[in-house]
Motif scaffolding. Structure first.
Motif: not given
Length: 110
Positions: A22-30, A78-89, A54-59
């Motif tokens: 279930d993708p609703r249970k997949w967890a990601f870290i900003c 308000n971070w997102c992976a598709y922004g200017l700095f991506g995931t910063m490595g 691809v984006q933080c919950i704050g968005r």
């Protein structure tokens, strides 16, 4: 990127091994604020569960703030992976079914 690129199917298989089907249970870290969110958290705000990769919950919760590593962001930023700095490595690189390489947030610990 911190890791070699994975194909999208391999990435989904890893998510399933870690968290179940279930993708609703997949967890990601900003990578910017460290907030952990699941696909279910995103769904509760009317967003698609896979947006958690691809984006933080704050968005989506309306409470996002500019990331400041010295201050916790309890509601996300308000971070997102598709922004200017991506995931910063601090994320992953995934190759989509169309062959494009994209950045995504890393999986959170179980």
């Amino acid at each position: 990127m911190s890791r070699t690129a994975q194909y999208i199917d391999e990435w989904r298989e890893e998510a399933t091994r870690r968290f179940g089907k279930d993708p609703r249970k997949w967890a990601f870290i900003c990578p910017a604020c460290g907030h952990v969110a699941t696909g279910g958290d995103f769904e509760s705000f009317g967003a698609h569960p896979e947006e958690a990769a691809v984006q933080c919950i704050g968005r989506v919760n309306g409470k996002g703030q500019t990331p400041d590593p010295s201050k916790p962001a309890p509601d996300g930023c308000n971070w997102c992976a598709y922004g200017l700095f991506g995931t910063m490595g601090r994320g992953r690189s995934v190759i989509t079914s169309k062959g494009a390489e994209i950045e995504v947030f890393d999986f959170a610990e179980q």
